[in-house]
Motif scaffolding. Structure first.
Motif, PDB file in Angstrom:
ATOM      1  N   SER A   1      56.378   4.596 -69.121  1.00 40.15           N
ATOM      2  CA  SER A   1      55.993   5.992 -69.343  1.00 40.15           C
ATOM      3  C   SER A   1      55.967   6.823 -68.072  1.00 40.15           C
ATOM      4  O   SER A   1      55.850   8.044 -68.138  1.00 40.15           O
ATOM      5  CB  SER A   1      54.630   6.060 -70.028  1.00 40.15           C
ATOM      6  OG  SER A   1      53.642   5.458 -69.212  1.00 40.15           O
ATOM      7  N   SER A   2      56.080   6.185 -66.935  1.00 39.59           N
ATOM      8  CA  SER A   2      56.073   6.935 -65.681  1.00 39.59           C
ATOM      9  C   SER A   2      57.476   7.322 -65.225  1.00 39.59           C
ATOM     10  O   SER A   2      57.622   8.038 -64.229  1.00 39.59           O
ATOM     11  CB  SER A   2      55.394   6.122 -64.574  1.00 39.59           C
ATOM     12  OG  SER A   2      56.139   4.957 -64.271  1.00 39.59           O
ATOM     13  N   TYR A   3      58.502   6.878 -65.941  1.00 37.71           N
ATOM     14  CA  TYR A   3      59.882   7.156 -65.568  1.00 37.71           C
ATOM     15  C   TYR A   3      60.497   8.242 -66.436  1.00 37.71           C
ATOM     16  O   TYR A   3      60.286   8.276 -67.651  1.00 37.71           O
ATOM     17  CB  TYR A   3      60.745   5.904 -65.712  1.00 37.71           C
ATOM     18  CG  TYR A   3      60.474   4.826 -64.697  1.00 37.71           C
ATOM     19  CD1 TYR A   3      59.652   3.748 -65.002  1.00 37.71           C
ATOM     20  CD2 TYR A   3      61.048   4.880 -63.432  1.00 37.71           C
ATOM     21  CE1 TYR A   3      59.407   2.747 -64.073  1.00 37.71           C
ATOM     22  CE2 TYR A   3      60.813   3.878 -62.500  1.00 37.71           C
ATOM     23  CZ  TYR A   3      59.997   2.820 -62.826  1.00 37.71           C
ATOM     24  OH  TYR A   3      59.748   1.841 -61.903  1.00 37.71           O
ATOM     25  N   ALA A   4      61.297   9.083 -65.800  1.00 42.38           N
ATOM     26  CA  ALA A   4      62.263   9.866 -66.550  1.00 42.38           C
ATOM     27  C   ALA A   4      63.401   8.930 -66.942  1.00 42.38           C
ATOM     28  O   ALA A   4      63.698   7.964 -66.226  1.00 42.38           O
ATOM     29  CB  ALA A   4      62.786  11.021 -65.712  1.00 42.38           C
TER      30      ALA A   4
ATOM     31  N   TRP B   1      62.215  13.776 -70.030  1.00 42.05           N
ATOM     32  CA  TRP B   1      61.067  13.728 -69.144  1.00 42.05           C
ATOM     33  C   TRP B   1      60.155  12.573 -69.551  1.00 42.05           C
ATOM     34  O   TRP B   1      60.207  12.114 -70.692  1.00 42.05           O
ATOM     35  CB  TRP B   1      60.352  15.066 -69.200  1.00 42.05           C
ATOM     36  CG  TRP B   1      59.220  15.307 -68.274  1.00 42.05           C
ATOM     37  CD1 TRP B   1      57.977  15.769 -68.591  1.00 42.05           C
ATOM     38  CD2 TRP B   1      59.206  15.113 -66.862  1.00 42.05           C
ATOM     39  NE1 TRP B   1      57.203  15.873 -67.483  1.00 42.05           N
ATOM     40  CE2 TRP B   1      57.923  15.478 -66.385  1.00 42.05           C
ATOM     41  CE3 TRP B   1      60.158  14.665 -65.939  1.00 42.05           C
ATOM     42  CZ2 TRP B   1      57.579  15.417 -65.042  1.00 42.05           C
ATOM     43  CZ3 TRP B   1      59.810  14.602 -64.607  1.00 42.05           C
ATOM     44  CH2 TRP B   1      58.530  14.969 -64.172  1.00 42.05           C
ATOM     45  N   TRP B   2      59.323  12.111 -68.614  1.00 38.83           N
ATOM     46  CA  TRP B   2      58.506  10.939 -68.876  1.00 38.83           C
ATOM     47  C   TRP B   2      57.652  11.090 -70.143  1.00 38.83           C
ATOM     48  O   TRP B   2      57.434  10.119 -70.865  1.00 38.83           O
ATOM     49  CB  TRP B   2      57.604  10.636 -67.671  1.00 38.83           C
ATOM     50  CG  TRP B   2      56.551  11.683 -67.416  1.00 38.83           C
ATOM     51  CD1 TRP B   2      56.652  12.792 -66.642  1.00 38.83           C
ATOM     52  CD2 TRP B   2      55.236  11.713 -67.975  1.00 38.83           C
ATOM     53  NE1 TRP B   2      55.491  13.517 -66.679  1.00 38.83           N
ATOM     54  CE2 TRP B   2      54.603  12.881 -67.480  1.00 38.83           C
ATOM     55  CE3 TRP B   2      54.524  10.880 -68.837  1.00 38.83           C
ATOM     56  CZ2 TRP B   2      53.295  13.213 -67.828  1.00 38.83           C
ATOM     57  CZ3 TRP B   2      53.220  11.219 -69.181  1.00 38.83           C
ATOM     58  CH2 TRP B   2      52.629  12.384 -68.675  1.00 38.83           C
TER      59      TRP B   2
ATOM     60  N   ASN C   1      56.825   6.073 -75.963  1.00 36.39           N
ATOM     61  CA  ASN C   1      56.231   5.343 -74.841  1.00 36.39           C
ATOM     62  C   ASN C   1      55.352   4.191 -75.297  1.00 36.39           C
ATOM     63  O   ASN C   1      55.180   3.209 -74.566  1.00 36.39           O
ATOM     64  CB  ASN C   1      55.444   6.294 -73.945  1.00 36.39           C
ATOM     65  CG  ASN C   1      56.357   7.185 -73.123  1.00 36.39           C
ATOM     66  OD1 ASN C   1      57.549   6.892 -72.953  1.00 36.39           O
ATOM     67  ND2 ASN C   1      55.828   8.289 -72.620  1.00 36.39           N
TER      68      ASN C   1
ATOM     69  N   THR D   1      62.638   7.950 -61.120  1.00 38.19           N
ATOM     70  CA  THR D   1      61.435   8.734 -60.863  1.00 38.19           C
ATOM     71  C   THR D   1      61.762  10.227 -60.814  1.00 38.19           C
ATOM     72  O   THR D   1      60.861  11.050 -60.714  1.00 38.19           O
ATOM     73  CB  THR D   1      60.770   8.294 -59.552  1.00 38.19           C
ATOM     74  OG1 THR D   1      61.720   8.379 -58.486  1.00 38.19           O
ATOM     75  CG2 THR D   1      60.253   6.864 -59.659  1.00 38.19           C
TER      76      THR D   1
ATOM     77  N   TYR E   1      63.742  13.491 -62.677  1.00 35.10           N
ATOM     78  CA  TYR E   1      64.298  14.045 -63.918  1.00 35.10           C
ATOM     79  C   TYR E   1      65.626  14.677 -63.526  1.00 35.10           C
ATOM     80  O   TYR E   1      65.670  15.813 -63.054  1.00 35.10           O
ATOM     81  CB  TYR E   1      63.332  15.065 -64.498  1.00 35.10           C
ATOM     82  CG  TYR E   1      63.730  15.688 -65.811  1.00 35.10           C
ATOM     83  CD1 TYR E   1      63.543  17.050 -66.017  1.00 35.10           C
ATOM     84  CD2 TYR E   1      64.240  14.940 -66.854  1.00 35.10           C
ATOM     85  CE1 TYR E   1      63.867  17.640 -67.225  1.00 35.10           C
ATOM     86  CE2 TYR E   1      64.566  15.513 -68.062  1.00 35.10           C
ATOM     87  CZ  TYR E   1      64.381  16.870 -68.242  1.00 35.10           C
ATOM     88  OH  TYR E   1      64.697  17.447 -69.453  1.00 35.10           O
TER      89      TYR E   1
END
Length: 122
Positions: free
Chosen positions: A30-33, A52-53, A74, A100, A102
């Motif tokens: 969930s922290s990654y684009a 986007w994340w 997610n 990391t 977008y």
């Protein structure tokens, strides 16, 4: 780090639909684009879509806008690409990627899946 596995590719007639999935391992999905890219034989890898994340923002290549929809869950560590109104020129190996940033740029995605083949017959 995140590991990515695509699925859902196959052979479909022009005008048909496919849904690709990208399953991610690791607790930080969930922290990654995330992005979708494709590569046809003899061509460079090209951007298809990014999300986007949080899933609150998406961007698409002009060639797929209005036909493809990128989404993510997610809770399931999974991203999707719903492809409708497929055309023969959509034939390619489709890759999912994590970053990391977008971004629409291949070089800004350090993590990649192995790819899944999509073939659209005329």
């Amino acid at each position: 780090q995140v590991q990515l596995v695509e699925s859902g590719g196959g052979l479909v007639q022009a005008g048909g639909s496919l849904r690709l999935s990208c399953a991610a391992s690791g607790r930080t999905f969930s922290s990654y684009a995330m992005g979708w890219f494709r590569q046809a034989p003899g061509k460079e890898r090209e951007f298809v879509a990014a999300i986007w994340w949080s899933g609150s923002s998406t961007v698409y290549a002009d060639s797929v806008k209005g036909r493809f929809t990128c989404s993510r869950d997610n809770a399931k560590n999974t991203m999707y690409l719903q492809m409708n109104s497929l055309k023969p020129e959509d034939t390619a190996v489709y890759y999912c990627a994590a970053s990391t940033y977008y971004s629409t740029l291949v070089r800004e995605y350090p993590y990649w899946g192995q790819g899944t083949q999509v073939t659209v017959s005329s």
